[in-house]
Design a protein around this motif. Sequence first.
Motif, PDB file in Angstrom:
ATOM      1  N   ALA A 185       0.864  -1.195   0.000  1.00  0.00           N
ATOM      2  CA  ALA A 185       0.000   0.000   0.000  1.00  0.00           C
ATOM      3  C   ALA A 185       0.893   1.235   0.000  1.00  0.00           C
ATOM      4  N   ALA A 186       0.268   2.385  -0.198  1.00  0.00           N
ATOM      5  CA  ALA A 186       1.022   3.647  -0.197  1.00  0.00           C
ATOM      6  C   ALA A 186       0.170   4.751   0.400  1.00  0.00           C
ATOM      7  N   PHE A 204     -10.116   9.036  -2.989  1.00  0.00           N
ATOM      8  CA  PHE A 204     -10.851   9.140  -4.250  1.00  0.00           C
ATOM      9  C   PHE A 204     -10.329  10.349  -5.023  1.00  0.00           C
ATOM     10  N   THR A 205     -10.095  10.158  -6.292  1.00  0.00           N
ATOM     11  CA  THR A 205      -9.773  11.296  -7.149  1.00  0.00           C
ATOM     12  C   THR A 205     -10.335  11.041  -8.545  1.00  0.00           C
ATOM     13  N   SER A 206     -10.960  12.056  -9.084  1.00  0.00           N
ATOM     14  CA  SER A 206     -11.423  11.961 -10.471  1.00  0.00           C
ATOM     15  C   SER A 206     -10.245  12.118 -11.418  1.00  0.00           C
ATOM     16  N   GLY A 207     -10.412  11.623 -12.626  1.00  0.00           N
ATOM     17  CA  GLY A 207      -9.449  11.886 -13.671  1.00  0.00           C
ATOM     18  C   GLY A 207      -9.841  13.151 -14.428  1.00  0.00           C
ATOM     19  N   GLY A 344      -8.574   8.678 -12.975  1.00  0.00           N
ATOM     20  CA  GLY A 344      -8.930   8.723 -11.569  1.00  0.00           C
ATOM     21  C   GLY A 344      -8.616   7.412 -10.850  1.00  0.00           C
ATOM     22  N   ALA A 345      -8.809   7.435  -9.536  1.00  0.00           N
ATOM     23  CA  ALA A 345      -8.530   6.249  -8.723  1.00  0.00           C
ATOM     24  C   ALA A 345      -9.373   6.302  -7.459  1.00  0.00           C
ATOM     25  N   GLU A 346      -9.571   5.120  -6.879  1.00  0.00           N
ATOM     26  CA  GLU A 346     -10.394   5.043  -5.673  1.00  0.00           C
ATOM     27  C   GLU A 346      -9.962   3.845  -4.837  1.00  0.00           C
ATOM     28  N   ILE A 380      -2.526  10.525  -5.523  1.00  0.00           N
ATOM     29  CA  ILE A 380      -2.851   9.172  -5.038  1.00  0.00           C
ATOM     30  C   ILE A 380      -3.148   8.249  -6.224  1.00  0.00           C
ATOM     31  N   ARG A 381      -3.415   8.852  -7.377  1.00  0.00           N
ATOM     32  CA  ARG A 381      -3.748   8.037  -8.550  1.00  0.00           C
ATOM     33  C   ARG A 381      -2.540   7.237  -9.043  1.00  0.00           C
ATOM     34  N   VAL A 382      -1.326   7.760  -8.828  1.00  0.00           N
ATOM     35  CA  VAL A 382      -0.160   7.202  -9.519  1.00  0.00           C
ATOM     36  C   VAL A 382       0.091   5.741  -9.139  1.00  0.00           C
ATOM     37  N   PRO A 383       0.292   5.414  -7.834  1.00  0.00           N
ATOM     38  CA  PRO A 383       0.493   3.984  -7.518  1.00  0.00           C
ATOM     39  C   PRO A 383      -0.763   3.162  -7.803  1.00  0.00           C
ATOM     40  N   ASN A 384      -1.943   3.777  -7.595  1.00  0.00           N
ATOM     41  CA  ASN A 384      -3.189   3.056  -7.853  1.00  0.00           C
ATOM     42  C   ASN A 384      -3.302   2.627  -9.313  1.00  0.00           C
ATOM     43  N   VAL A 385      -3.056   3.568 -10.222  1.00  0.00           N
ATOM     44  CA  VAL A 385      -3.266   3.304 -11.644  1.00  0.00           C
ATOM     45  C   VAL A 385      -2.088   2.555 -12.252  1.00  0.00           C
ATOM     46  N   GLN A 386      -0.870   2.953 -11.868  1.00  0.00           N
ATOM     47  CA  GLN A 386       0.297   2.381 -12.539  1.00  0.00           C
ATOM     48  C   GLN A 386       0.650   0.987 -12.050  1.00  0.00           C
ATOM     49  N   LYS A 387       0.439   0.726 -10.749  1.00  0.00           N
ATOM     50  CA  LYS A 387       0.853  -0.571 -10.199  1.00  0.00           C
ATOM     51  C   LYS A 387      -0.245  -1.235  -9.371  1.00  0.00           C
TER      52      LYS A 387
END
Length: 435
Positions: A185-186, A204-207, A344-346, A380-387
């Motif tokens: 986790a991060a 939570f963040t929208s794209g 985005g990410a959640e 917060i999207r970066v680790p969520n989306v990329q990995k």
Amino acid sequence: MNNLIETIRSQAERDREKILASLRVYIERGKRGEDAVQALFATTAEALGCTVTYHDYHPTDVALVEEFAGKAAIDPEQRRSVVAHRKGTGGGRSLILFAHPDSEPVPVPPGWTHDPFAGDIVDGRMYGWGIADDLSGIAAGLQALELLRSLDLLPAGDIYIANTPSKRHARGVARLLQEGLSADAAVYLHPAESGVGLREVKAFTSGEVTFRVVIEGKQPPTTEPLQTAFAHLGVNAIDKAYVIWNALKALDEQRAMRVEHPLLQAKVRRSTNLMMSYITAGDPKRLSRIADQCTLGAALAFPPPETLSSVCAQIEQAIAKAAQADEWLRDNPPKVIWDAGTTGAEVARDHPLVNAAFMAVSGVSGIQPMINPMHTGSDIRVPNVQKQIPTIGLGPLCGDLTQNGGHDEWVDANDHVRFVAAIAGIIAGWSGVRQ
């Protein structure tokens, strides 16, 4: 766990002056720039028993997943990330803590009423250039480790604290992930811009995608300097721009009907927006000449799990469909320029990481945290989306951010101390601790 969080909170209160004094040193180092901040971070980390590694890279070389930025927006100069690794005693989940050392350029004169590099505390607020964005976060990760050490507690899982550039599309954490940094986790150590401090946990963040559309017109066949009488013989790019404008507004309304996320619907009764934000055409000093080019600019926000690529495809299709229905645009198709985009990410409210954060924040502050769904483009999207690494964010109460053109940037001093305690509590709750 509640007893442990209370123990951490009490120790943080006893260490209040020590915690604020070490934050002040980061503010003082900020006057000498990013390198000086990173050097202080590295020295502090080594003193805490961490292994420190350095990672140089060029932002233009960072490969992105479901994200892009035009090269003109990226500062191409070589940057450096510094990672402190505290090896766990064993048996716990690993965790990445990350924050960025770079601040906005210092204007001359700064126009502050407080010395931007002294770390003055007035009426409970500590002032400093970049203190909220993001020196508080840079300091807090290591301060949390030190707080646990003062209680003779060591993390059971591996803890990685990444001091990594972010501004001007530096994307240091993305680069570290591509180089192999990984964890269970991060946590992004950065205050929420909503102004509620620790009460908010970013999960939570929208794209968002920003783009321009260039529409060509045609001058009328005349050598007369004043073209108004000939306007019907040319093609006014402004008229054709409204064909595209209307198509994009129609897309916006269609999406609003079918794209829904429960958090956004509950908060603002709408989950996506396409905002027309820019238009330029013609020459205000030559109003009797036809506009032969018009540029529209817009931004579209969208919730997870929509992807950037799917949203871009919808925009392209809407523009192409409108162009096909127009005799001029069919033969002179508009040009779409993609400026920047993020997906985005959640992380779900019942995820163990979010539970650990809520327990830590409520235990050290006495307030019940919440998830604010109104963020767009948060890191917060970066680790969520990329990995696919579940990632949340939190930080202390702050205000007057220099990134927003404000003066006297500050964080609430007591909230920074609680922030440090909350991070220590998250480490304890997520990774576990051993004596």
